[in-house]
Design an enzyme around this catalytic site. Structure first.
Site, PDB file in Angstrom:
ATOM      1  N   HIS A   1     -29.121 -14.851  13.983  1.00 10.97           N
ATOM      2  CA  HIS A   1     -29.527 -16.256  13.856  1.00 10.97           C
ATOM      3  C   HIS A   1     -29.161 -16.947  15.166  1.00 10.97           C
ATOM      4  O   HIS A   1     -28.204 -16.542  15.839  1.00 10.97           O
ATOM      5  CB  HIS A   1     -28.736 -16.850  12.682  1.00 10.97           C
ATOM      6  CG  HIS A   1     -29.108 -18.238  12.290  1.00 10.97           C
ATOM      7  ND1 HIS A   1     -28.719 -19.339  13.012  1.00 10.97           N
ATOM      8  CD2 HIS A   1     -29.811 -18.710  11.219  1.00 10.97           C
ATOM      9  CE1 HIS A   1     -29.154 -20.435  12.401  1.00 10.97           C
ATOM     10  NE2 HIS A   1     -29.841 -20.084  11.318  1.00 10.97           N
TER      11      HIS A   1
ATOM     12  N   ASP B   1     -21.185 -13.037  11.477  1.00  6.01           N
ATOM     13  CA  ASP B   1     -21.836 -14.173  10.837  1.00  6.01           C
ATOM     14  C   ASP B   1     -22.027 -13.813   9.364  1.00  6.01           C
ATOM     15  O   ASP B   1     -22.849 -12.961   9.028  1.00  6.01           O
ATOM     16  CB  ASP B   1     -23.175 -14.434  11.537  1.00  6.01           C
ATOM     17  CG  ASP B   1     -24.000 -15.516  10.849  1.00  6.01           C
ATOM     18  OD1 ASP B   1     -23.559 -16.041   9.813  1.00  6.01           O
ATOM     19  OD2 ASP B   1     -25.093 -15.817  11.362  1.00  6.01           O
TER      20      ASP B   1
ATOM     21  N   GLN C   1     -25.050 -15.457   5.266  1.00  4.78           N
ATOM     22  CA  GLN C   1     -25.912 -14.942   4.196  1.00  4.78           C
ATOM     23  C   GLN C   1     -25.183 -13.976   3.271  1.00  4.78           C
ATOM     24  O   GLN C   1     -25.572 -13.833   2.110  1.00  4.78           O
ATOM     25  CB  GLN C   1     -27.133 -14.223   4.806  1.00  4.78           C
ATOM     26  CG  GLN C   1     -28.057 -15.131   5.589  1.00  4.78           C
ATOM     27  CD  GLN C   1     -28.708 -16.212   4.740  1.00  4.78           C
ATOM     28  OE1 GLN C   1     -28.859 -16.070   3.529  1.00  4.78           O
ATOM     29  NE2 GLN C   1     -29.069 -17.313   5.374  1.00  4.78           N
TER      30      GLN C   1
ATOM     31  N   LYS D   1     -24.507 -22.686   1.325  1.00  3.60           N
ATOM     32  CA  LYS D   1     -25.319 -21.537   0.913  1.00  3.60           C
ATOM     33  C   LYS D   1     -24.653 -20.782  -0.238  1.00  3.60           C
ATOM     34  O   LYS D   1     -25.174 -19.781  -0.704  1.00  3.60           O
ATOM     35  CB  LYS D   1     -25.525 -20.596   2.100  1.00  3.60           C
ATOM     36  CG  LYS D   1     -26.364 -21.206   3.235  1.00  3.60           C
ATOM     37  CD  LYS D   1     -26.702 -20.152   4.264  1.00  3.60           C
ATOM     38  CE  LYS D   1     -27.098 -20.713   5.614  1.00  3.60           C
ATOM     39  NZ  LYS D   1     -28.373 -21.431   5.631  1.00  3.60           N
TER      40      LYS D   1
ATOM     41  N   CYS E   1     -34.839 -19.834  12.564  1.00  2.00           N
ATOM     42  CA  CYS E   1     -33.794 -19.887  13.597  1.00  2.00           C
ATOM     43  C   CYS E   1     -33.451 -18.485  14.106  1.00  2.00           C
ATOM     44  O   CYS E   1     -32.282 -18.148  14.308  1.00  2.00           O
ATOM     45  CB  CYS E   1     -32.536 -20.585  13.104  1.00  2.00           C
ATOM     46  SG  CYS E   1     -32.811 -22.298  12.654  1.00  2.00           S
TER      47      CYS E   1
END
Lengths: 418, 171
Positions: free
Chosen positions: A132, A208, A211, A234, A376
């Site tokens: 991302h 990251d 998600q 999220k 993104c």
């Protein structure tokens, strides 16, 4: 008839959907079919109530007042920190969990503190092609300033990282940035395997988790990365707060990120003494209500169980991939790994040659919310050879019936464009 | 609630399926300008030739949704062979058609100077848009306004660049 109750995985979706007020709404005369949780998830009443209850009974600034509600606010704020830390298996949650604005700010924090301390002209960083922008641009900004070079781990046509050449790629690299789960492809990356090779080469690993943390059991004590960033919104929590976890021994020697109140022990005209962990990295009044909300979200997820959520989402992803393939055949191209156990509940797709914007526009007429765009992740879009994709993404509250609604609306989209 | 037929008018779908003036002119001599919609990743490439104050030729490249592609196609048909001054008026009128509605939406910032100018032009001369008026329905779908205006902003930039080139050549 698609069942609402995923009995096999102990998830009573029909009942838990009642916790989410927004899911009871109608859009354009249709019940809402919310398939954009990878962008932002909906919040259960338990989260909304916890935030309102705090605001109505307890709100005061934290770490300041000595009066009753200020102490209680501080206590609840720090309790939320510990709850989030335990949720991801942080060995020392009271020190290692830093509240940020979102995952993006967490990654910027690493670039600006660890990066500025350890990266010097001529050094190299290794990223993946599926990152991302949040795990690309902070490094590009630093690379420009510090004259660093950036290398890239490529992906194959199924959207998996090509790791055959990893040892050579990582040689001489000081930092590896990698997403645990692609927000476009759904690919679950072998963070642990990559971290082992990276650590052997002396590199630090920044992951990251935006998600993955909302959808998969996460245990940083075994995951392998050194830093992990994610966002509350999220994972059923509010916007405005995110988390950066870092290893105590890496965080302890780092300089502050932003300067101001809260992050200092002492300030004199001649200079300042930074505060201890974690407050050194939390300048100014933090998002207190949002931290309470995140704490409630974590409690909600734990009560259901991350293993059950993951099992439900694998089952749903399998159903969705099969349904779309059966109904649309070669008219639909789903990006990413073909094996649902190797991916999260994120389905990016191209439908015929209809632009994702147009797909999304028609789906909206049927109450179906999907994301359309580059997500993104423009370097990845270029690698896939597309400008944009449509993306349906699942959370614990989605059902096979949602998938059927998506498929029906897609069929209408095809008919509309003839 | 605005219906799909407001957005996807038959003319729009026709220009989307059979785009006019598709391609790229050799550059140089043509002026080449790229436009991006950072929101969705759409890209548009406008190449144009300005001869004696007239847009003598124009081609449209790039990829995008039905709205951005049909708007670009309709635009190319409308401006080809027209004097630059008329084209600039048309750009203002078209953007006016898009922004006058945009400005009445809740939460929109006040208009910049360009848009105020455009609004005045729009009040004067909406009928002059001809087929382009088919895109009027887009304003009911605020997210898509940027799709419709992408090619027009790119053309405006191309005209500016072509003119500054002419000025510096004659200076």
């Amino acid at each position: 008839m698609a069942g609402l109750i995923d009995v096999a995985h102990g998830l009573d979706v029909e009942t838990l959907r009642k916790d989410f007020p927004l899911l009871a709404q109608e859009v354009n005369g249709h019940p809402i079919t919310y398939l954009d949780s990878a962008a932002s998830s909906q919040r259960p009443r338990q989260v909304l109530d916890a935030m309102r209850e705090y605001d109505e009974t307890t709100h005061a600034n934290v770490h300041r007042g000595v009066y009753g509600i200020a102490e209680e606010a501080t206590h609840r704020f720090e309790a939320a920190r510990v709850a989030v830390g335990r949720f991801i298996g942080a060995p020392n949650p009271a020190r290692e969990i830093l509240f940020s604005k979102n995952a993006t700010e967490g990654l910027n924090l690493v670039a600006n503190t660890w990066g500025r301390t350890h990266l010097h002209p001529g050094d190299s960083i290794l990223l993946t092609e599926m990152e991302h922008h949040a795990n690309i641009v902070p490094w590009q900004m630093l690379a420009e300033e510090r004259e660093l070079s950036i290398r890239w781990i490529p992906i194959d046509d199924d959207g998996a990282l090509i790791l055959d050449d990893l040892e050579r790629l990582v040689d001489g690299v000081k930092l590896v940035g990698i997403t645990c789960m692609s927000n476009v492809l759904g690919t679950l990356n072998p963070v642990g395997d990559i971290a082992r090779v990276a650590h052997a080469a002396g590199a630090v690993v920044v992951a990251d988790g935006a998600q993955s943390v909302p959808h998969l059991p996460t245990d940083v004590s075994t995951l392998g990365c050194d830093f992990l960033a994610f966002s509350a919104h999220k994972m059923l929590g509010p916007t405005g707060i995110g988390v950066l976890w870092g290893r105590d021994e890496l965080l302890t020697p780092l300089p502050p990120f932003l300067g101001g109140g809260e992050m200092i022990l002492d300030v004199r005209k001649e200079g300042f003494t930074p505060n201890d962990l974690p407050w050194r990295f939390e300048a100014g009044t933090p998002p207190i209500t949002e931290a309470i909300g995140l704490g409630a979200a974590v409690e909600y997820l734990q009560a259901i169980g991350m293993e059950s959520i993951r099992a439900h989402e694998i089952s749903l992803t399998t159903y969705a991939m099969n349904t779309l393939a059966e109904r649309f055949g070669d008219d639909i191209r789903i990006f990413g790994p073909k094996d649902p156990t190797q991916r999260g509940g994120v389905l990016s797709f191209a439908y015929r040659d209809i632009h994702p914007h147009d797909v999304s526009q028609i789906l909206d007429q049927y109450g179906v919310c999907v994301r359309a765009g580059h997500h993104c992740a423009k370097p990845l879009m270029r690698r896939l050879g597309v400008n944009a994709t449509a993306r349906a993404s699942f959370a614990l509250y989605n059902t096979e019936s949602d998938v059927d609604t998506l498929a029906n609306a897609l069929a209408e989209t095809g008919a509309f464009f003839g | 609630m605005a219906g799909l037929e407001d957005l996807y008018r038959e003319i729009i779908l026709d220009h989307y399926r059979s785009p006019r003036n598709r391609g790229e002119l050799p550059s140089p001599p043509a002026q080449r300008v790229e436009g991006f919609n950072p929101l969705c990743g759409d890209e548009i490439v406008v190449t144009l030739e300005v001869t004696d104050g007239t847009v003598s030729d124009i081609k449209i490249g790039g990829t995008g949704c039905s709205i951005s592609q049909s708007s670009a196609s309709l635009m190319s048909a409308a401006v080809k062979g027209k004097p630059v001054t008329e084209v600039r008026d048309l750009i203002r009128t078209f953007k006016g058609m898009m922004s006058i509605h945009e400005s009445t939406l809740p939460g929109k910032d006040s208009q910049d100077e360009d848009d105020i100018e455009a609004t005045e032009a729009q009040l004067l001369d909406v009928d002059s848009l001809g087929e382009l008026a088919a895109l009027q329905g887009v304003v009911k779908f605020p997210v898509r306004i940027k799709c419709a205006t992408l090619s027009w902003n790119t053309l405006a930039q191309g005209l500016d660049e072509a003119e500054s080139k002419t000025e510096s050549a004659s200076a």
